[in-house]
Scaffold this active site. Structure first.
Site, PDB file in Angstrom:
ATOM      1  N   TYR A 170       3.290   4.036  17.268  1.00  0.00           N
ATOM      2  CA  TYR A 170       2.933   3.424  15.991  1.00  0.00           C
ATOM      3  C   TYR A 170       1.428   3.549  15.721  1.00  0.00           C
ATOM      4  O   TYR A 170       0.938   4.654  15.585  1.00  0.00           O
ATOM      5  CB  TYR A 170       3.425   1.983  16.046  1.00  0.00           C
ATOM      6  CG  TYR A 170       3.857   1.352  14.741  1.00  0.00           C
ATOM      7  CD1 TYR A 170       4.428   2.067  13.713  1.00  0.00           C
ATOM      8  CD2 TYR A 170       3.710  -0.025  14.568  1.00  0.00           C
ATOM      9  CE1 TYR A 170       4.837   1.438  12.542  1.00  0.00           C
ATOM     10  CE2 TYR A 170       4.123  -0.667  13.402  1.00  0.00           C
ATOM     11  CZ  TYR A 170       4.682   0.072  12.388  1.00  0.00           C
ATOM     12  OH  TYR A 170       5.079  -0.563  11.236  1.00  0.00           O
TER      13      TYR A 170
ATOM     14  N   ARG B  62       7.654   1.555  18.817  1.00  0.00           N
ATOM     15  CA  ARG B  62       7.456   0.344  18.009  1.00  0.00           C
ATOM     16  C   ARG B  62       6.693  -0.720  18.804  1.00  0.00           C
ATOM     17  O   ARG B  62       6.582  -0.633  20.025  1.00  0.00           O
ATOM     18  CB  ARG B  62       8.826  -0.221  17.584  1.00  0.00           C
ATOM     19  CG  ARG B  62       9.628   0.675  16.654  1.00  0.00           C
ATOM     20  CD  ARG B  62       9.110   0.687  15.233  1.00  0.00           C
ATOM     21  NE  ARG B  62       9.025  -0.642  14.640  1.00  0.00           N
ATOM     22  CZ  ARG B  62       8.469  -0.898  13.458  1.00  0.00           C
ATOM     23  NH1 ARG B  62       7.937   0.071  12.741  1.00  0.00           N
ATOM     24  NH2 ARG B  62       8.414  -2.125  12.989  1.00  0.00           N
TER      25      ARG B  62
ATOM     26  N   TYR C 287      16.563  -5.659   8.048  1.00  0.00           N
ATOM     27  CA  TYR C 287      15.122  -5.805   8.321  1.00  0.00           C
ATOM     28  C   TYR C 287      14.815  -7.220   8.807  1.00  0.00           C
ATOM     29  O   TYR C 287      15.330  -8.196   8.284  1.00  0.00           O
ATOM     30  CB  TYR C 287      14.313  -5.537   7.040  1.00  0.00           C
ATOM     31  CG  TYR C 287      12.818  -5.617   7.276  1.00  0.00           C
ATOM     32  CD1 TYR C 287      12.120  -4.520   7.758  1.00  0.00           C
ATOM     33  CD2 TYR C 287      12.110  -6.798   7.043  1.00  0.00           C
ATOM     34  CE1 TYR C 287      10.752  -4.587   8.001  1.00  0.00           C
ATOM     35  CE2 TYR C 287      10.745  -6.878   7.282  1.00  0.00           C
ATOM     36  CZ  TYR C 287      10.074  -5.765   7.758  1.00  0.00           C
ATOM     37  OH  TYR C 287       8.724  -5.842   8.005  1.00  0.00           O
TER      38      TYR C 287
ATOM     39  N   GLY D 208      -2.403  -3.170   7.792  1.00  0.00           N
ATOM     40  CA  GLY D 208      -1.677  -1.907   7.660  1.00  0.00           C
ATOM     41  C   GLY D 208      -1.578  -1.178   8.990  1.00  0.00           C
ATOM     42  O   GLY D 208      -0.643  -0.431   9.226  1.00  0.00           O
TER      43      GLY D 208
ATOM     44  N   ASP E  59      -0.640  -1.993  12.061  1.00  0.00           N
ATOM     45  CA  ASP E  59       0.022  -3.181  12.593  1.00  0.00           C
ATOM     46  C   ASP E  59      -0.235  -3.528  14.056  1.00  0.00           C
ATOM     47  O   ASP E  59      -0.499  -4.667  14.388  1.00  0.00           O
ATOM     48  CB  ASP E  59       1.536  -3.042  12.436  1.00  0.00           C
ATOM     49  CG  ASP E  59       1.968  -2.922  10.986  1.00  0.00           C
ATOM     50  OD1 ASP E  59       1.105  -2.848  10.106  1.00  0.00           O
ATOM     51  OD2 ASP E  59       3.185  -2.914  10.761  1.00  0.00           O
TER      52      ASP E  59
ATOM     53  N   GLU F 220       7.145   9.344   9.754  1.00  0.00           N
ATOM     54  CA  GLU F 220       6.211   8.248   9.473  1.00  0.00           C
ATOM     55  C   GLU F 220       4.881   8.482  10.206  1.00  0.00           C
ATOM     56  O   GLU F 220       3.815   8.248   9.655  1.00  0.00           O
ATOM     57  CB  GLU F 220       6.866   6.934   9.923  1.00  0.00           C
ATOM     58  CG  GLU F 220       6.100   5.676   9.569  1.00  0.00           C
ATOM     59  CD  GLU F 220       6.787   4.413  10.099  1.00  0.00           C
ATOM     60  OE1 GLU F 220       7.829   4.527  10.777  1.00  0.00           O
ATOM     61  OE2 GLU F 220       6.266   3.315   9.840  1.00  0.00           O
TER      62      GLU F 220
ATOM     63  N   TRP G 145       0.828  -1.218   0.000  1.00  0.00           N
ATOM     64  CA  TRP G 145       0.000   0.000   0.000  1.00  0.00           C
ATOM     65  C   TRP G 145       0.855   1.258   0.000  1.00  0.00           C
ATOM     66  O   TRP G 145       0.424   2.298  -0.510  1.00  0.00           O
ATOM     67  CB  TRP G 145      -1.105  -0.033   1.042  1.00  0.00           C
ATOM     68  CG  TRP G 145      -0.816   0.149   2.504  1.00  0.00           C
ATOM     69  CD1 TRP G 145       0.295  -0.182   3.198  1.00  0.00           C
ATOM     70  CD2 TRP G 145      -1.728   0.717   3.475  1.00  0.00           C
ATOM     71  NE1 TRP G 145       0.131   0.107   4.530  1.00  0.00           N
ATOM     72  CE2 TRP G 145      -1.098   0.663   4.732  1.00  0.00           C
ATOM     73  CE3 TRP G 145      -3.023   1.246   3.403  1.00  0.00           C
ATOM     74  CZ2 TRP G 145      -1.712   1.129   5.908  1.00  0.00           C
ATOM     75  CZ3 TRP G 145      -3.635   1.698   4.571  1.00  0.00           C
ATOM     76  CH2 TRP G 145      -2.985   1.646   5.804  1.00  0.00           C
ATOM     77  N   ASP G 146       2.065   1.166   0.516  1.00  0.00           N
ATOM     78  CA  ASP G 146       2.975   2.311   0.387  1.00  0.00           C
ATOM     79  C   ASP G 146       3.158   2.669  -1.084  1.00  0.00           C
ATOM     80  O   ASP G 146       3.072   3.839  -1.473  1.00  0.00           O
ATOM     81  CB  ASP G 146       4.349   1.992   0.988  1.00  0.00           C
ATOM     82  CG  ASP G 146       4.295   1.821   2.493  1.00  0.00           C
ATOM     83  OD1 ASP G 146       3.806   0.772   2.942  1.00  0.00           O
ATOM     84  OD2 ASP G 146       4.726   2.739   3.221  1.00  0.00           O
TER      85      ASP G 146
HETATM   86  C1  DGY Z   1       6.930  -3.475   9.916  1.00  0.00           C
HETATM   87  O1  DGY Z   1       7.983  -4.084   9.737  1.00  0.00           O
HETATM   88  O2  DGY Z   1       6.638  -2.893  10.962  1.00  0.00           O
HETATM   89  C2  DGY Z   1       5.991  -3.385   8.802  1.00  0.00           C
HETATM   90  O3  DGY Z   1       4.996  -2.462   9.031  1.00  0.00           O
HETATM   91  C3  DGY Z   1       5.389  -4.712   8.468  1.00  0.00           C
HETATM   92  O4  DGY Z   1       4.597  -4.517   7.357  1.00  0.00           O
END
Ligand code: DGY
Length: 433
Positions: free
Chosen positions: A356, A200, A80, A166, A168, A400, A34-35
């Site tokens: 978040y 987070r 990641y 989305g 999260d 963000e 979606w980004d």
């Molecule tokens: C994350 O890594 O936090 C992402 O949002 C997963 O889609």
């Protein structure tokens, strides 16, 4: 404003990687579903070739069954987690042979993104030619959803993982985590090396996220098995709004292209059923907003979030329902001390303005609400959403997510998560026009 627009263009160009964009450097080093859609909307104002390429690359990752993954791992990096070795999309016999990806999806924005590209284009004939070349892939993606993600034939599709929503780590999922007891996973977080951990999800939340993926992997990402076994199975109003809006957009575009009567008929069928059941099942009369429905445990998840207002975007509510949404939004999310629109109910004890999706303002949801409010003639509130979005970006930068509490802006620390974030830049460009 020209300065801000130029900075936004710079963010987009810096995050462009020859064929696709990363949401931001380090924290999100691949292509996200979606980004990419939102980024393409921003690019279409300044560089239509990049906008088209972004969508084309995304659609190129489509699986044999029409599914489109939420992350496409174009590059190798250990910055990641969880990466391709954890997700193992190759376990599915249907997965792309060309790209490694995840085995989950994200809100299906592509249909309305194509419609936006056409709206924004200065060369409609050329843009429609491009759309004509890719639109059937989006249709095939919708067919995948209705054939595989709607076990009760309601026109409402489910998501099987919170990353598919989305949103999260929304507090809405807390009730689902309470029904699970996953093992403790041993892994090294990477996100918290880039971003303060207080912004987070927690380690325990990640255990839940990984466990659901493991269940899906055990069954080679079979939709049938996931529907049977996933502890997370939710009908999400934001996700379904995106699909409905995309259905509407595909109808408009197929009409412009011509000779697609059968597809238009099928899209209209999906649409009629979806809107009817959306209103009867997801509108909570007592709360006066739309809520999520937990299909696994057969109960509504009665919380108010920015997703609760998103159906305005696809004109799903009737006039009275729309008025109710707006009154709840202004009462709980929109007093003079707050920027619109917090992602979760600021009057709830689960609200956290820094964490978040548990409270901060997100630009993509503001963009959705801006157009949604305009659909119903709430122009003053729509303009406030736009003004608030511009103001937080001017004050904090292209972050963000952002604090919704105005008083915090006196102290400085108000932009959270990744910086130079693509969709914050892209959607600002659209709102500035
Ligand atoms: C994350 O890594 O936090 C992402 O949002 C997963 O889609």
């Amino acid at each position: 404003m020209k300065d801000l627009q130029n900075k936004a263009i710079e963010v987009l160009n810096n995050n462009w990687k020859n064929g696709f964009s990363v949401p931001c450097a380090n924290l999100y080093p691949f292509q996200w579903f979606w980004d990419s859609g939102f980024i393409a909307i921003g690019f279409s104002h300044v560089d239509m070739a990049k906008a088209e390429k972004e969508v084309e690359t995304l659609l190129d990752s489509q699986w044999d069954n029409g599914f489109i993954p939420h992350i496409i791992f174009h590059t190798e990096t250990d910055s990641y987690f969880p990466g391709p070795d954890f997700h193992r999309s190759d376990l599915s016999p249907q997965s792309s042979k060309k790209y490694k990806s995840t085995g989950m999806t994200q809100p299906p924005v592509t249909g309305f993104v194509l419609r936006e590209l056409f709206r924004i284009s200065k060369d409609k004939i050329e843009t429609l030619k491009f759309i004509g070349g890719v639109i059937d892939k989006v249709y095939f993606n919708h067919e995948y959803f209705y054939n595989n993600r709607d076990p009760k034939n309601e026109g409402l599709v489910y998501i099987y993982h919170n990353w598919e929503s989305g949103t999260d780590n929304s507090p809405i999922w807390d009730d689902i985590w309470a029904t699970m007891n996953p093992p403790e996973y041993n892994f090294e977080r990477r996100d918290t090396t880039h971003v303060d951990a207080s912004q987070r999800p927690s380690k325990r939340e990640y255990d839940h996220y990984l466990h659901i993926i493991d269940i899906a992997k055990e069954h080679n990402y079979s939709d049938k098995k996931i529907a049977e076994l996933s502890p997370f199975l939710v009908q999400d109003p934001l996700f379904n709004t995106m699909l409905i809006k995309s259905n509407q957009s595909l109808i408009d575009l197929y009409k412009l292209i011509g000779n697609n009567e059968d597809k238009i008929k099928q899209l209209q069928k999906w649409l009629d059923k979806a809107i009817k059941n959306f209103n009867s099942k997801l509108f909570d009369k007592e709360l006066g907003v739309y809520v999520h429905y937990d299909l696994r445990n057969e109960k509504p998840l009665r919380f108010i979030s920015s997703s609760s207002f998103s159906p305005l975007f696809a004109e799903i509510p009737n006039k009275e329902q729309a008025a109710s949404l707006v009154s709840v939004m202004m009462e709980k999310f929109g007093n003079d001390n707050q920027y619109l629109c917090a992602s979760f109910d600021p009057t709830s004890e689960r609200f956290n303005p820094k964490k978040y999706w548990r409270g901060p303002v997100w630009v993509n949801l503001n963009w959705i609400l801006y157009y949604g409010l305009k659909n119903y003639g709430y122009n003053d509130i729509a303009n406030r959403v736009k003004k608030d979005t511009i103001e937080i970006i001017e004050k904090a930068g292209f972050y963000e997510y952002f604090d919704s509490r105005k008083e915090e802006y006196k102290n400085g620390n108000i932009g959270y998560g990744g910086n130079n974030f693509s969709w914050s830049a892209a959607l600002l460009i659209d709102m500035l026009q």
